[in-house]
Design a protein around this motif. Structure first.
Motif, PDB file in Angstrom:
ATOM      1  N   LEU A 101     -57.584  52.692 -33.660  1.00  0.00           N
ATOM      2  CA  LEU A 101     -58.939  52.152 -33.750  1.00  0.00           C
ATOM      3  C   LEU A 101     -59.057  50.842 -32.974  1.00  0.00           C
ATOM      4  O   LEU A 101     -60.072  50.589 -32.326  1.00  0.00           O
ATOM      5  CB  LEU A 101     -59.343  51.941 -35.214  1.00  0.00           C
ATOM      6  CG  LEU A 101     -59.506  53.213 -36.034  1.00  0.00           C
ATOM      7  CD1 LEU A 101     -59.740  52.875 -37.503  1.00  0.00           C
ATOM      8  CD2 LEU A 101     -60.668  54.030 -35.496  1.00  0.00           C
ATOM      9  N   LYS A 161     -55.120  51.747 -37.690  1.00  0.00           N
ATOM     10  CA  LYS A 161     -55.637  50.534 -37.052  1.00  0.00           C
ATOM     11  C   LYS A 161     -55.203  50.374 -35.601  1.00  0.00           C
ATOM     12  O   LYS A 161     -55.937  49.820 -34.800  1.00  0.00           O
ATOM     13  CB  LYS A 161     -55.321  49.290 -37.863  1.00  0.00           C
ATOM     14  CG  LYS A 161     -53.879  48.974 -38.088  1.00  0.00           C
ATOM     15  CD  LYS A 161     -53.774  47.729 -38.951  1.00  0.00           C
ATOM     16  CE  LYS A 161     -52.554  47.837 -39.826  1.00  0.00           C
ATOM     17  NZ  LYS A 161     -52.577  46.841 -40.859  1.00  0.00           N
ATOM     18  N   ALA A 197     -63.081  54.274 -46.193  1.00  0.00           N
ATOM     19  CA  ALA A 197     -63.132  53.801 -44.806  1.00  0.00           C
ATOM     20  C   ALA A 197     -62.054  52.750 -44.564  1.00  0.00           C
ATOM     21  O   ALA A 197     -61.383  52.761 -43.524  1.00  0.00           O
ATOM     22  CB  ALA A 197     -64.508  53.236 -44.502  1.00  0.00           C
ATOM     23  N   ASP A 198     -61.878  51.835 -45.525  1.00  0.00           N
ATOM     24  CA  ASP A 198     -60.822  50.824 -45.394  1.00  0.00           C
ATOM     25  C   ASP A 198     -59.438  51.469 -45.325  1.00  0.00           C
ATOM     26  O   ASP A 198     -58.587  51.064 -44.530  1.00  0.00           O
ATOM     27  CB  ASP A 198     -60.871  49.832 -46.561  1.00  0.00           C
ATOM     28  CG  ASP A 198     -62.069  48.901 -46.502  1.00  0.00           C
ATOM     29  OD1 ASP A 198     -62.708  48.814 -45.427  1.00  0.00           O
ATOM     30  OD2 ASP A 198     -62.369  48.266 -47.537  1.00  0.00           O
ATOM     31  N   THR A 233     -59.008  53.148 -41.980  1.00  0.00           N
ATOM     32  CA  THR A 233     -58.866  52.103 -40.956  1.00  0.00           C
ATOM     33  C   THR A 233     -57.468  51.508 -40.986  1.00  0.00           C
ATOM     34  O   THR A 233     -56.848  51.306 -39.940  1.00  0.00           O
ATOM     35  CB  THR A 233     -59.919  50.998 -41.174  1.00  0.00           C
ATOM     36  OG1 THR A 233     -61.211  51.582 -41.127  1.00  0.00           O
ATOM     37  CG2 THR A 233     -59.818  49.929 -40.114  1.00  0.00           C
ATOM     38  N   ASP A 234     -56.961  51.220 -42.177  1.00  0.00           N
ATOM     39  CA  ASP A 234     -55.613  50.657 -42.283  1.00  0.00           C
ATOM     40  C   ASP A 234     -54.553  51.618 -41.748  1.00  0.00           C
ATOM     41  O   ASP A 234     -53.606  51.195 -41.092  1.00  0.00           O
ATOM     42  CB  ASP A 234     -55.294  50.300 -43.745  1.00  0.00           C
ATOM     43  CG  ASP A 234     -56.000  49.034 -44.203  1.00  0.00           C
ATOM     44  OD1 ASP A 234     -56.489  48.282 -43.336  1.00  0.00           O
ATOM     45  OD2 ASP A 234     -56.063  48.803 -45.425  1.00  0.00           O
TER      46      ASP A 234
END
Length: 152
Positions: free
Chosen positions: A57, A54, A46-47, A50-51
């Motif tokens: 998001l 980003k 998930a990280d 997300t990165d």
């Protein structure tokens, strides 16, 4: 026997790392290593996602927050409106009961605004009830014939 949705993976890890992971696993309430390691991998993935995304998001999050803020503003606005209506009713009842004129109410409002501004919005109820304002500030005069009535 493996299921269609799961794959067996064997890992060779340092003994100290496994002991530390087992302590953390128990502290956080995981029932098994499988559950713990699956949760860790899901967080790492998930990280990573997300990165990589980003900007998109962040924009989605900003839009969602803007909608949420609008909902809150509407709810607060409706609540304040209802409060103002009830306050109006109470004010009219008190003015009618005590025979205050528009000028009397206006003078009291002016004094109340000065007090609230001076106190930065904090109205100490215990000081009002203890008579601080009647002893230390100029009061608005009572309407004719009301001097002998008790206030409070």
């Amino acid at each position: 026997m493996e299921s269609k949705d799961k794959t067996r993976v064997s890992l060779l890890l340092d003994r100290e790392l496994v002991e530390t992971a087992d302590k953390i696993m128990k502290d956080r309430g995981y029932r098994s290593r499988n559950q713990f390691y699956s949760a860790l991998l899901a967080d790492v993935i998930a990280d990573e996602v997300t990165d990589k995304h980003k900007n998109v998001l962040g924009e989605k999050f900003a839009e969602a927050m803007a909608e949420y803020v609008e909902e809150i503003k509407r709810a607060v606005s409706k609540g304040l409106y209802r409060y103002a209506v009830h306050q109006e009713i109470i004010s009219r009842m008190m003015a009618d009961h005590y025979g205050y004129s528009y000028t009397d109410v206006h003078d009291m409002m002016w004094e109340a605004c000065k007090n609230v501004r001076r106190l930065r919005g904090k109205v100490p109820l215990e000081q009002i009830l203890a008579g601080y304002y009647t002893k230390n500030q100029i009061e608005t005069a009572l309407p004719a014939g009301k001097e002998d009535e008790e206030v409070f």
